[in-house]
Design a protein around this motif. Structure first.
Motif, PDB file in Angstrom:
ATOM      1  N   ALA A 163       0.411 -37.289  29.094  1.00 23.08           N
ATOM      2  CA  ALA A 163      -0.049 -37.253  27.701  1.00 23.08           C
ATOM      3  C   ALA A 163       0.781 -38.195  26.828  1.00 23.08           C
ATOM      4  O   ALA A 163       0.240 -38.881  25.945  1.00 23.08           O
ATOM      5  N   ASP A 164       2.094 -38.234  27.067  1.00 26.21           N
ATOM      6  CA  ASP A 164       2.955 -39.109  26.265  1.00 26.21           C
ATOM      7  C   ASP A 164       2.682 -40.583  26.586  1.00 26.21           C
ATOM      8  O   ASP A 164       2.724 -41.439  25.689  1.00 26.21           O
ATOM      9  N   ALA A 165       2.405 -40.875  27.860  1.00 30.32           N
ATOM     10  CA  ALA A 165       2.091 -42.255  28.245  1.00 30.32           C
ATOM     11  C   ALA A 165       0.768 -42.701  27.624  1.00 30.32           C
ATOM     12  O   ALA A 165       0.619 -43.865  27.225  1.00 30.32           O
ATOM     13  N   VAL A 166      -0.184 -41.800  27.534  1.00 29.16           N
ATOM     14  CA  VAL A 166      -1.469 -42.126  26.903  1.00 29.16           C
ATOM     15  C   VAL A 166      -1.260 -42.466  25.423  1.00 29.16           C
ATOM     16  O   VAL A 166      -1.928 -43.361  24.878  1.00 29.16           O
ATOM     17  N   ILE A 167      -0.311 -41.784  24.789  1.00 25.34           N
ATOM     18  CA  ILE A 167      -0.002 -42.091  23.387  1.00 25.34           C
ATOM     19  C   ILE A 167       0.546 -43.510  23.261  1.00 25.34           C
ATOM     20  O   ILE A 167       0.172 -44.262  22.351  1.00 25.34           O
ATOM     21  N   VAL A 168       1.445 -43.899  24.176  1.00 26.15           N
ATOM     22  CA  VAL A 168       1.987 -45.265  24.160  1.00 26.15           C
ATOM     23  C   VAL A 168       0.871 -46.277  24.379  1.00 26.15           C
ATOM     24  O   VAL A 168       0.772 -47.288  23.663  1.00 26.15           O
ATOM     25  N   ALA A 169       0.016 -46.014  25.369  1.00 26.24           N
ATOM     26  CA  ALA A 169      -1.106 -46.919  25.635  1.00 26.24           C
ATOM     27  C   ALA A 169      -2.021 -47.013  24.424  1.00 26.24           C
ATOM     28  O   ALA A 169      -2.515 -48.097  24.076  1.00 26.24           O
ATOM     29  N   TYR A 179       8.186 -39.907  31.785  1.00 19.15           N
ATOM     30  CA  TYR A 179       7.136 -39.632  30.794  1.00 19.15           C
ATOM     31  C   TYR A 179       6.045 -38.767  31.410  1.00 19.15           C
ATOM     32  O   TYR A 179       5.666 -38.950  32.579  1.00 19.15           O
ATOM     33  N   ARG A 180       5.537 -37.842  30.628  1.00 20.69           N
ATOM     34  CA  ARG A 180       4.355 -37.096  31.022  1.00 20.69           C
ATOM     35  C   ARG A 180       3.111 -37.954  30.772  1.00 20.69           C
ATOM     36  O   ARG A 180       3.164 -38.923  30.013  1.00 20.69           O
ATOM     37  N   GLY A 230      12.740 -39.300  39.960  1.00 18.39           N
ATOM     38  CA  GLY A 230      12.083 -38.483  38.946  1.00 18.39           C
ATOM     39  C   GLY A 230      10.644 -38.887  38.745  1.00 18.39           C
ATOM     40  O   GLY A 230      10.117 -39.782  39.418  1.00 18.39           O
ATOM     41  N   ALA A 231      10.013 -38.233  37.796  1.00 13.53           N
ATOM     42  CA  ALA A 231       8.625 -38.528  37.486  1.00 13.53           C
ATOM     43  C   ALA A 231       8.525 -39.812  36.670  1.00 13.53           C
ATOM     44  O   ALA A 231       9.501 -40.283  36.096  1.00 13.53           O
ATOM     45  N   ALA A 232       7.325 -40.366  36.629  1.00 13.55           N
ATOM     46  CA  ALA A 232       7.094 -41.584  35.844  1.00 13.55           C
ATOM     47  C   ALA A 232       5.608 -41.718  35.561  1.00 13.55           C
ATOM     48  O   ALA A 232       4.759 -41.219  36.308  1.00 13.55           O
ATOM     49  N   ALA A 233       5.326 -42.372  34.456  1.00 13.70           N
ATOM     50  CA  ALA A 233       3.942 -42.720  34.122  1.00 13.70           C
ATOM     51  C   ALA A 233       3.811 -44.235  34.168  1.00 13.70           C
ATOM     52  O   ALA A 233       4.796 -44.962  34.001  1.00 13.70           O
ATOM     53  N   LEU A 234       2.610 -44.694  34.414  1.00 19.64           N
ATOM     54  CA  LEU A 234       2.358 -46.127  34.533  1.00 19.64           C
ATOM     55  C   LEU A 234       1.129 -46.508  33.727  1.00 19.64           C
ATOM     56  O   LEU A 234       0.095 -45.840  33.793  1.00 19.64           O
ATOM     57  N   ILE A 235       1.260 -47.591  32.976  1.00 16.36           N
ATOM     58  CA  ILE A 235       0.129 -48.177  32.261  1.00 16.36           C
ATOM     59  C   ILE A 235      -0.174 -49.530  32.893  1.00 16.36           C
ATOM     60  O   ILE A 235       0.729 -50.335  33.094  1.00 16.36           O
ATOM     61  N   ILE A 236      -1.438 -49.758  33.216  1.00 17.11           N
ATOM     62  CA  ILE A 236      -1.877 -51.097  33.633  1.00 17.11           C
ATOM     63  C   ILE A 236      -2.760 -51.652  32.523  1.00 17.11           C
ATOM     64  O   ILE A 236      -3.692 -50.982  32.065  1.00 17.11           O
ATOM     65  N   LEU A 237      -2.460 -52.858  32.097  1.00 24.39           N
ATOM     66  CA  LEU A 237      -3.190 -53.500  30.996  1.00 24.39           C
ATOM     67  C   LEU A 237      -3.764 -54.820  31.491  1.00 24.39           C
ATOM     68  O   LEU A 237      -3.049 -55.619  32.104  1.00 24.39           O
ATOM     69  N   ASP A 238      -5.029 -55.037  31.218  1.00 27.67           N
ATOM     70  CA  ASP A 238      -5.700 -56.278  31.601  1.00 27.67           C
ATOM     71  C   ASP A 238      -6.368 -56.875  30.354  1.00 27.67           C
ATOM     72  O   ASP A 238      -7.133 -56.190  29.665  1.00 27.67           O
ATOM     73  N   ILE A 239      -6.068 -58.137  30.065  1.00 29.60           N
ATOM     74  CA  ILE A 239      -6.626 -58.777  28.874  1.00 29.60           C
ATOM     75  C   ILE A 239      -8.132 -58.958  29.049  1.00 29.60           C
ATOM     76  O   ILE A 239      -8.598 -59.478  30.070  1.00 29.60           O
ATOM     77  N   ASP A 240      -8.881 -58.545  28.039  1.00 26.54           N
ATOM     78  CA  ASP A 240     -10.343 -58.647  28.105  1.00 26.54           C
ATOM     79  C   ASP A 240     -10.793 -60.097  27.954  1.00 26.54           C
ATOM     80  O   ASP A 240     -10.328 -60.815  27.058  1.00 26.54           O
ATOM     81  N   HIS A 241     -11.683 -60.516  28.858  1.00 26.31           N
ATOM     82  CA  HIS A 241     -12.337 -61.829  28.774  1.00 26.31           C
ATOM     83  C   HIS A 241     -11.312 -62.975  28.649  1.00 26.31           C
ATOM     84  O   HIS A 241     -11.510 -63.922  27.870  1.00 26.31           O
ATOM     85  N   PHE A 242     -10.249 -62.889  29.421  1.00 28.89           N
ATOM     86  CA  PHE A 242      -9.200 -63.911  29.316  1.00 28.89           C
ATOM     87  C   PHE A 242      -9.699 -65.270  29.797  1.00 28.89           C
ATOM     88  O   PHE A 242      -9.297 -66.315  29.270  1.00 28.89           O
ATOM     89  N   LYS A 243     -10.568 -65.277  30.784  1.00 28.45           N
ATOM     90  CA  LYS A 243     -11.117 -66.548  31.270  1.00 28.45           C
ATOM     91  C   LYS A 243     -11.839 -67.292  30.153  1.00 28.45           C
ATOM     92  O   LYS A 243     -11.751 -68.527  30.050  1.00 28.45           O
ATOM     93  N   LYS A 244     -12.510 -66.550  29.299  1.00 22.64           N
ATOM     94  CA  LYS A 244     -13.215 -67.171  28.177  1.00 22.64           C
ATOM     95  C   LYS A 244     -12.227 -67.827  27.215  1.00 22.64           C
ATOM     96  O   LYS A 244     -12.495 -68.907  26.660  1.00 22.64           O
ATOM     97  N   ILE A 245     -11.077 -67.200  27.021  1.00 28.29           N
ATOM     98  CA  ILE A 245     -10.040 -67.788  26.158  1.00 28.29           C
ATOM     99  C   ILE A 245      -9.566 -69.111  26.749  1.00 28.29           C
ATOM    100  O   ILE A 245      -9.444 -70.121  26.041  1.00 28.29           O
TER     101      ILE A 245
END
Length: 236
Positions: A170-176, A167-168, A107-122
């Protein structure tokens, strides 16, 4: 291995003697009584030995059952370790890629990729142990804003994916957007003095499409977010 006659040699001898006595009609009552007592003693001995054999068999069966349970637990533990990230307990890279590919086959699927901002600085300012705690806390924040059907995976050091089956876009963008808003609403408890934000890219895959195209589009959207100043959501 002993043969059946060898295993019951003593019993066979007693039985043969008893049959020989029974075949005679001229013996005294004492002779018959002695033969019966001998048969009775041997029968009692056989009962004791049978009981010991059954007890040993029951004990062996219990030990075998325990061994099987331990093997099953070990197999489950090995399977878990092979498919989960040891720090965050979410799916590891290989496992999440497999789940994404299998999902797209059906079936269909949506994907979110998340990258922590400035993690090296942390890491540089607070140390790697704090960096690990931040990652775990951030994963918990992601989980709190994902639907039950979502699968979260750790693709790299500070990069995570959220698979949303059926997920469509638009719905994945709402989760993100919900994840993004949560990170900006309040600091993580492990690092209360500053916000930990993330850049997010979202994509959509039709049924039968492949992992590579879905991931590439989400990754391109993620870089759009980074190139536009980070701490935002983009989609493709």
């Amino acid at each position: 291995m002993m043969s059946l006659p060898e295993l019951f040699r003593e019993e066979s001898e007693v039985l043969t003697r008893s049959q020989a006595v029974a075949a005679q009609s001229t013996l005294s009552a004492g002779d018959y009584r002695d033969a019966l007592l001998l048969l009775s003693r041997d029968y009692q001995r056989l009962m004791r030995e049978t009981y010991r054999m059954i007890s040993r068999s029951d004990r062996a069966e219990r030990e075998l059952n325990r061994a099987n349970e331990q093997l099953q637990q070990l197999a489950q533990a090995l399977e878990y370790k092979a498919s989960h990230d040891p720090l965050t307990a979410v799916w590891n890279r290989g496992a999440i890629i497999q789940r994404i590919s299998q999902t797209l086959q059906h079936g269909a699927a949506a994907l979110i990729i998340l990258d922590i901002d400035h993690f090296k600085k942390i890491n540089d300012e607070h140390g790697h142990p704090m960096g690990d705690r931040v990652i775990c806390a951030l994963v918990a924040r992601i989980q709190a804003h994902c639907p039950e059907a979502a699968s979260i995976g750790r693709i790299g050091g500070e990069e995570f994916t959220v698979l949303l089956p059926h997920y469509r876009l638009a719905d994945a963008v709402i989760v993100a957007g919900a994840i993004h808003a949560s990170l900006n609403a309040a600091p993580l408890a492990v690092l209360p003095g500053q916000l930990v934000t993330a850049s997010l890219g979202v994509s959509y895959g039709k049924p039968g499409s492949g992992f590579d195209a879905l991931y590439s589009n989400a990754d391109a959207a993620l870089y759009d977010a980074k190139n536009h100043g980070r701490n935002r959501v983009f989609f493709r």
